[in-house]
Design a protein around this motif. Sequence first.
Motif, short mmCIF file in Angstrom:
data_model
loop_
_atom_site.label_atom_id
_atom_site.label_comp_id
_atom_site.label_asym_id
_atom_site.label_seq_id
_atom_site.Cartn_x
_atom_site.Cartn_y
_atom_site.Cartn_z
N GLY A 144 0.80 -1.22 0.00
CA GLY A 144 0.00 0.00 0.00
C GLY A 144 0.83 1.26 0.00
O GLY A 144 0.34 2.34 0.33
N GLU A 145 2.10 1.15 -0.39
CA GLU A 145 3.00 2.30 -0.38
C GLU A 145 3.18 2.81 -1.81
O GLU A 145 3.17 2.06 -2.77
CB GLU A 145 4.37 1.90 0.18
N THR A 146 3.38 4.13 -1.93
CA THR A 146 3.63 4.71 -3.24
C THR A 146 4.36 6.03 -3.11
O THR A 146 4.12 6.79 -2.16
CB THR A 146 2.33 4.92 -4.03
N THR A 147 5.28 6.27 -4.03
CA THR A 147 5.93 7.58 -4.11
C THR A 147 5.37 8.37 -5.28
O THR A 147 5.87 9.44 -5.59
CB THR A 147 7.45 7.40 -4.30
N ASP A 148 4.33 7.85 -5.91
CA ASP A 148 3.74 8.52 -7.07
C ASP A 148 2.98 9.75 -6.65
O ASP A 148 2.21 9.73 -5.68
CB ASP A 148 2.79 7.55 -7.79
N PRO A 149 3.15 10.85 -7.38
CA PRO A 149 2.47 12.09 -6.99
C PRO A 149 0.97 12.04 -7.24
O PRO A 149 0.47 11.21 -8.01
CB PRO A 149 3.14 13.14 -7.88
N VAL A 150 0.27 12.96 -6.61
CA VAL A 150 -1.16 13.12 -6.82
C VAL A 150 -1.41 13.41 -8.30
O VAL A 150 -0.67 14.15 -8.94
CB VAL A 150 -1.70 14.27 -5.95
N GLY A 151 -2.44 12.77 -8.85
CA GLY A 151 -2.78 12.97 -10.25
C GLY A 151 -2.26 11.90 -11.18
O GLY A 151 -2.56 11.91 -12.37
N THR A 152 -1.48 10.94 -10.62
CA THR A 152 -0.96 9.86 -11.45
C THR A 152 -1.84 8.62 -11.36
O THR A 152 -2.59 8.44 -10.40
CB THR A 152 0.48 9.49 -11.06
N ASP A 153 -1.70 7.76 -12.36
CA ASP A 153 -2.55 6.57 -12.44
C ASP A 153 -2.35 5.64 -11.26
O ASP A 153 -3.32 5.11 -10.69
CB ASP A 153 -2.33 5.84 -13.77
N ARG A 154 -1.09 5.43 -10.85
CA ARG A 154 -0.82 4.47 -9.79
C ARG A 154 -1.36 4.93 -8.44
O ARG A 154 -1.90 4.15 -7.67
CB ARG A 154 0.68 4.18 -9.71
N ARG A 155 -1.23 6.23 -8.16
CA ARG A 155 -1.77 6.73 -6.89
C ARG A 155 -3.30 6.61 -6.89
O ARG A 155 -3.90 6.22 -5.89
CB ARG A 155 -1.36 8.18 -6.65
N ALA A 156 -3.93 6.93 -8.00
CA ALA A 156 -5.39 6.85 -8.07
C ALA A 156 -5.87 5.43 -7.78
O ALA A 156 -6.81 5.23 -7.00
CB ALA A 156 -5.87 7.31 -9.44
N ILE A 157 -5.24 4.44 -8.39
CA ILE A 157 -5.72 3.07 -8.22
C ILE A 157 -5.45 2.57 -6.81
O ILE A 157 -6.27 1.84 -6.23
CB ILE A 157 -5.12 2.13 -9.30
N LEU A 158 -4.31 2.95 -6.21
CA LEU A 158 -4.04 2.54 -4.84
C LEU A 158 -5.01 3.16 -3.85
O LEU A 158 -5.30 2.58 -2.80
CB LEU A 158 -2.60 2.90 -4.46
#
Length: 255
Positions: A213-227
């Motif tokens: 459940g960890e991510t360094t992806d910024p807000v607005g990216t596909d990976r953050r949205a799906i997580l």
Amino acid sequence: MQVLLTNDDGIEETGLQALHRALSSVADVTVVAPADDQSAVGRSMSSRVAVDEHELGYAIHGTPADCVVAGLSSLVPETDVVVSGCNRGANLGQYVLGRSGTISAAVEAAFFGVPAIAVSMYIPTGEVDYRTFDPGYDEYAEAMRVAEYLVDRALDRGVFEEADYLNVNVPVADGEPCEMEVTTPSTVYDMGAKRRDGHITLVDRIWGRMAEGETTDPVGTDRRAILERRVSVSPLTAAHTARQHDALDALAVEF
């Protein structure tokens, strides 16, 4: 509306049949899909492929790109939109765009000038083993809802005047509808390789972080949205855009 439906997991895959069921309520759907699993083949293409008639359309003994070329040029030339999926597993981040057979089918359609939608379902790897997880129609319910919504509305609303294709990722359905977010593909990349006993093992470390459940992806990216359990829709173009610049111009002049 005429929809050409394809995938890279093969024509018997539940995800494709789920989308066929959903899209048939808003369009005439013809399946032109690989006869067997063609995952991660990118835009690989054949020069000659066998074709079998199938109750849903046609089974092509080739790649997703083969299916789109055969479909748009020969089998279903009147197609209004190509839908690819639903893939069993997410297609997130810039670095997967060229690998994925699901996305490559959409890109191939774009070069024909036909709008396309690639649909993939994120499997939470921290909860199940994606290699053995076999989702049914219930798990694909959100993907079905999203695909039907976009096919029914996107063309008439001018979405494809700005985008060649949409890369759509959805969570596994849990009975609660998800919000939709327009995203950009993440640029975070963390592939690695380990050498041992005469072999090299390639590792995508991002999946391990997603399982936690960890991510360094910024807000607005596909990976953050799906997580964060939102439907991710990335509007993309297929052309490899050239950028002319002084440094290369100077080399060309000096040659």
